[in-house]
Scaffold this active site. Structure first.
Site, PDB file in Angstrom:
ATOM      1  N   HIS A 130      -5.239   6.214  -5.832  1.00  0.00           N
ATOM      2  CA  HIS A 130      -5.784   6.681  -4.786  1.00  0.00           C
ATOM      3  C   HIS A 130      -5.992   8.244  -4.819  1.00  0.00           C
ATOM      4  O   HIS A 130      -4.928   8.983  -4.989  1.00  0.00           O
ATOM      5  CB  HIS A 130      -4.741   6.233  -3.472  1.00  0.00           C
ATOM      6  CG  HIS A 130      -4.698   4.791  -3.137  1.00  0.00           C
ATOM      7  ND1 HIS A 130      -3.596   4.485  -1.977  1.00  0.00           N
ATOM      8  CD2 HIS A 130      -4.918   3.749  -3.815  1.00  0.00           C
ATOM      9  CE1 HIS A 130      -3.514   3.207  -1.994  1.00  0.00           C
ATOM     10  NE2 HIS A 130      -4.329   2.679  -3.198  1.00  0.00           N
ATOM     11  N   SER A 177      -0.488  -0.401  -4.605  1.00  0.00           N
ATOM     12  CA  SER A 177      -1.652   0.214  -4.607  1.00  0.00           C
ATOM     13  C   SER A 177      -1.345   1.515  -4.190  1.00  0.00           C
ATOM     14  O   SER A 177      -1.213   1.594  -2.783  1.00  0.00           O
ATOM     15  CB  SER A 177      -2.721  -0.484  -4.003  1.00  0.00           C
ATOM     16  OG  SER A 177      -4.230   0.344  -4.138  1.00  0.00           O
ATOM     17  N   ASN A 192       0.910  -1.121   0.071  1.00  0.00           N
ATOM     18  CA  ASN A 192       0.076   0.067  -0.185  1.00  0.00           C
ATOM     19  C   ASN A 192       0.815   1.266   0.084  1.00  0.00           C
ATOM     20  O   ASN A 192       1.613   1.544   0.874  1.00  0.00           O
ATOM     21  CB  ASN A 192      -0.725  -0.097   1.268  1.00  0.00           C
ATOM     22  CG  ASN A 192      -1.546   1.456   1.560  1.00  0.00           C
ATOM     23  OD1 ASN A 192      -2.622   1.651   0.672  1.00  0.00           O
ATOM     24  ND2 ASN A 192      -1.060   2.282   2.238  1.00  0.00           N
ATOM     25  N   GLU A 193       0.662   1.873  -1.133  1.00  0.00           N
ATOM     26  CA  GLU A 193       1.534   3.148  -1.465  1.00  0.00           C
ATOM     27  C   GLU A 193       2.892   3.587  -1.252  1.00  0.00           C
ATOM     28  O   GLU A 193       3.532   4.563  -0.720  1.00  0.00           O
ATOM     29  CB  GLU A 193       0.768   4.345  -0.010  1.00  0.00           C
ATOM     30  CG  GLU A 193      -0.826   4.442  -0.545  1.00  0.00           C
ATOM     31  CD  GLU A 193      -1.593   5.588   0.229  1.00  0.00           C
ATOM     32  OE1 GLU A 193      -0.971   6.114   1.245  1.00  0.00           O
ATOM     33  OE2 GLU A 193      -2.599   5.734  -0.262  1.00  0.00           O
ATOM     34  N   ASP A 194       3.833   2.335  -1.222  1.00  0.00           N
ATOM     35  CA  ASP A 194       4.958   2.536  -0.894  1.00  0.00           C
ATOM     36  C   ASP A 194       5.594   3.372  -2.029  1.00  0.00           C
ATOM     37  O   ASP A 194       6.592   4.120  -1.857  1.00  0.00           O
ATOM     38  CB  ASP A 194       5.692   1.107  -0.906  1.00  0.00           C
ATOM     39  CG  ASP A 194       5.361   0.447   0.517  1.00  0.00           C
ATOM     40  OD1 ASP A 194       4.609   0.975   1.279  1.00  0.00           O
ATOM     41  OD2 ASP A 194       5.879  -0.756   0.734  1.00  0.00           O
TER      42      ASP A 194
END
Length: 863
Positions: free
Chosen positions: A514, A494, A439-441
């Protein structure tokens, strides 16, 4: 030979701190905080400002201890293993004074042979099992210092979580408290066996689809134990609930690097019943039964529920860039759902019934997907079983979130073990249709100018950059998924644009996005959401407060029950939360001074923003421009103000009902043209935008779009009626418009685009009301209001709320009503809430349960 027996070590547990000499009784599974709460040794961290009073717990070393008798073993060939399903996190384990395990990953289970360390059964002496938990924060900082070659960039929290394989949200997040737990968080047991079944793997391919589907299946069964020669395997497959074998497997034995393996011959299941997501077909499941036999003795047996489906992530070039949507069993699916975080800061409080109740909310609310966010945990079996049963698709993140993770050898080894464990555990769930790397790395690449070269295809070279975690997400994890879960697609991150663009975070033409220009970032108006979509929106959200009934459970002083109290604001962890929430509120509504009014307006606004997003992005399914919408977030880890649409007490907010209405299988949508009410656009005379507010907008002329959505697979014929109703008088401002429509299955059809409708300016502001009739029944209803709501007058609405019996309450009004909300509480269930009322339309009928036979308190905008 004898059958495997399991002895669960659930009793006789005690605990203490490293500075205490006294052990206190506790239960297992548990966390240290729940153990301390049971003895009133800490205040409840969920109440008031108590979170800050318990921070010392995370910095303390804790000891757990239990005793158990030596289990009977029949002969020298019997093995005895001690199994820890989950230890949180850095745990030194000893048995009868001998170290047997050094655990360092919350997400792993451990199996340790202990036969030689047990007391002889005849001695009757109890075995002593001890576990010492070192603080995760302390160990994390040690690892950071030990690896200066890595830049530990960590968002949301302090840096110590970066190298620790533990739920990342335990360090706090922008919706949750800092409660770094430890403890025996899953069961402990002793297995006694001569032979046992290890890994059971069922690989399959759906080779023919339709009513008479065909599936080719191959089963592999690993066998472990000191005596395995001469054993046999029996494998059967049957439809759940129907009994009878549809398949009896023959095969042969072979040895691989992990021991003795039974390999079933590939078999074809004709007439297979496929598993479908909710709304598209039945959730057909098969029962896979495996027995390990030695002559007439069943040494071990396992039963697994599996389902057959073909899952594809469709990423094809089109007029909008590259698509991103899911195709299940050959049918394109618009994914409408929510993101999921752990449902409690203290995970051992949750039961299988809790998980089923949570997933049921998705099914009840016309949602078909849940995304398991990468900063939490790999959820227990009950979670995925509920998704299988209820037809909810699962997007599963690996547990990495908002950080630049290291890649030193020991860390990579931990990750590989973790990934293998959960790939093997979860791969047979048909609901699981995507593995996602993190997630969002990848957002850190742009923010910190880290190295990312899409043309560099060498994994070894990635390890030498200042973003070595790319090796994890684009090499290690996809290799493991391909090998061990081949029927499930993989996505590196993501959000992620598939490496086709250096804009990795928000590229509306490719991958998933996102969308945090709403709330975070530029704080765009939520009325702009139709133009803020992507190929798949896997996060977006708007905050609101929970219901008053939930607030009263965590704010204990009446003097703190106001919008600006310290305890209330402390239960909102988002950066700049008051400024952002109040900005959105004041831009759109008249902000009340009472807590009840503030709660109501925040919930109505969240529902409005949610409606704008879901209905406008679902409309784009017409050309596959948008393949899905997942709101951030479904749930909370504690009682708080957040982006959740259902609060910690499982009380639904109006936004949940908004999704339910917008995502009805067949419905109508209407949206008027919205221009900023704070800006006068440039024209021939005004050469630039200015800050004038034009209060005449919305009077005299309305431009709008109207469309019909049909997510069923059958063609629908109906009639769309559009009305124009004066907000002030409740009367129709002009004649109605009507269209006959035919909408094919799985289609969105524009009925009219840019329709201009003039009416008498004396009617003032009007609402545009769209209704879809099919076969004489109203199946769709939508309302478009003039924006902003704060400019509208809502006096004398003529609201009637009547109990008509059998738990049904009828609600109607003489003039348009915005945001009618019943006050909900835990244990209460209503069929609809947070809705609008329009005169001339049928009364809204609300079915109620758990309301004590009384009409709950209610309110609406302007009351």
């Amino acid at each position: 030979m004898s059958k495997l027996t399991s002895h669960h070590l659930a009793k006789n547990w005690t605990f203490k701190s490293s500075t205490s000499s006294t052990y206190l009784p506790t239960t297992v599974p548990s966390t240290i905080h729940t153990s301390l709460l049971a003895h009133n040794l800490i205040s409840d961290p969920f109440l008031d400002l108590n979170e800050y009073d318990v921070s010392w717990v995370a910095d303390t070393t804790w000891h757990y201890r239990t005793t158990f008798p030596t289990p009977f073993t029949s002969n020298n060939n019997t093995a005895v293993d001690l199994i820890f399903e989950g230890l949180d996190t850095f745990a030194a384990v000893s048995l009868n004074g001998t170290p047997i395990l050094q655990a360092e990953n919350m997400f792993l289970s451990y199996r340790v042979p202990i036969k030689s360390l047990l007391h002889p059964p005849e001695s009757k002496e109890e075995n002593i099992l001890e576990i010492v938990f070192t603080p995760a924060r302390e160990k994390g900082l040690e690892l950071v210092r030990a690896h200066p070659e890595h830049d530990f960039i960590v968002h949301q929290t302090e840096v110590s979580r970066g190298p620790v394989r533990k739920a990342q949200c335990h360090w706090g997040w922008d919706w949750g408290p800092v409660l770094v737990t430890c403890g025996v968080w899953k069961e402990v047991r002793v297995d006694v066996y001569e032979g046992r079944i290890g890994e059971v793997r069922a690989d399959y391919e759906v080779v023919e689809m339709g009513e008479e589907a065909a599936v080719e299946v191959r089963v592999r069964v690993g066998v472990e134990g000191e005596v395995v020669e001469g054993v046999g395997i029996k494998v059967g497959l049957g439809m759940e609930g129907e009994g009878g074998e549809v398949w009896d497997v023959e095969g042969e034995w072979e040895r691989d690097g992990e021991g003795l393996v039974f390999v079933g011959r590939e078999a074809r299941v004709e007439g297979a019943k496929l598993w479908w997501p909710r709304g598209y077909g039945e959730q057909n499941m098969y029962e896979l039964r495996v027995q390990l036999l030695a002559e007439e003795t069943v040494l071990d047996e396992q039963t697994k529920s599996i389902g057959f489906r073909k899952a594809e992530l469709v990423q094809e070039k089109d007029a909008h860039g590259r698509s991103f949507y899911f195709r299940i069993n050959g049918v394109d699916i618009f994914s409408a759902g929510s993101c999921w975080i752990p449902a409690d800061s203290f995970l051992t409080r949750l039961t299988p019934e809790d998980y089923h109740a949570w997933i049921s909310l998705l099914a009840e609310g016309n949602q078909n997907m849940i995304r398991v966010w990468g900063g939490g945990i790999y959820e227990p079996d009950a979670f995925y079983e509920a998704c299988d049963t209820l037809g909810i698709l699962v997007w599963q993140d690996f547990m990495f979130a908002c950080a630049s993770y290291p890649t030193y050898p020991a860390f990579l080894s931990l990750i590989q073990s973790e990934a293998l464990h959960h790939l093997r555990r979860l791969r047979n769930h048909p609901s699981l249709i995507l593995w996602c790397g993190n997630n969002e790395d990848y957002q850190l690449i742009e923010r910190y100018n880290l190295t990312y070269d899409p043309s560099d295809t060498s994994p070894d070279s990635w390890l030498r950059t200042n973003f070595p975690a790319r090796y994890i997400y684009e090499h290690l994890l996809p290799s493991l998924v391909t090998t061990h879960s081949p029927s499930t697609p993989y996505h590196p991150s993501s959000p992620f644009g598939n490496g086709a663009s250096t804009t990795l975070v928000v590229d509306p033409t490719i991958g998933d996005i996102h969308q945090w220009s709403l709330w975070h970032g530029s704080m765009a108006p939520y009325q702009s959401l139709p133009s803020m979509s992507g190929r798949f929106v896997s996060e977006f959200g708007m905050q609101s407060l929970p219901h008053l009934s939930t607030i009263s459970r965590f704010i204990t002083s009446p003097s703190d029950l106001h919008p600006s109290s310290a305890p209330l604001e402390s239960h909102n962890k988002a950066i700049d939360h008051s400024r952002r929430l109040n900005t959105y509120l004041s831009e759109n509504f008249r902000v009340p001074s009472t807590l009840a009014g503030y709660v109501h307006i925040s919930q109505v606004m969240q529902a409005d923003a949610t409606t704008w997003a879901y209905k406008s992005w679902r409309r784009q399914w017409r050309t596959r421009r948008c393949g899905g919408v997942l709101i951030w977030q479904l749930n909370d880890t504690w009682p708080c103000t957040s982006w959740s649409v259902v609060d910690y007490c499982r009380v639904k907010k109006p936004a949940w009902y908004a999704i339910k209405r917008v995502m009805a299988p067949i419905t109508v949508g209407v949206t008027r043209e919205v221009q900023s009410w704070t800006v006068r656009p440039r024209d021939e005379l005004w050469k630039r935008d200015t800050g004038h507010v034009d209060l005449r907008r919305g009077k005299g002329e309305v431009k709008f779009d109207v469309w019909v959505c049909n997510s069923t697979l059958d063609e629908v014929k109906g009639r769309v009626v559009v009305r124009f109703v004066s907000v002030e008088s409740g009367e129709e401002a002009r004649s109605r418009m009507e269209w006959e429509v035919t909408v094919r299955g799985n289609e969105v059809k524009d009925v009219g685009v840019g329709i201009s409708s003039e009416h008498d300016v004396k009617a003032g502001y009007v609402v545009v009301v769209a209704v879809l009739w099919v076969g004489g029944e109203q199946v769709g209803f939508d309302v478009s209001w003039p924006e902003p709501i704060k400019y509208l007058e809502f006096e004398d609405r003529g609201v009637r709320v009547v109990d008509v019996g059998d738990g049904v309450v009828e609600v109607s009004a003489e003039k348009p009503v915005k945001g009618f909300v019943f006050a909900e509480r835990q244990g209460m269930k209503v069929s609809d809430n947070g809705f609008d009322l329009i005169p001339g339309e049928p009364s809204t009928r609300v079915q109620m349960e758990g309301n004590g036979g009384e009409i709950p308190e209610w309110t609406c905008v302007g009351r």
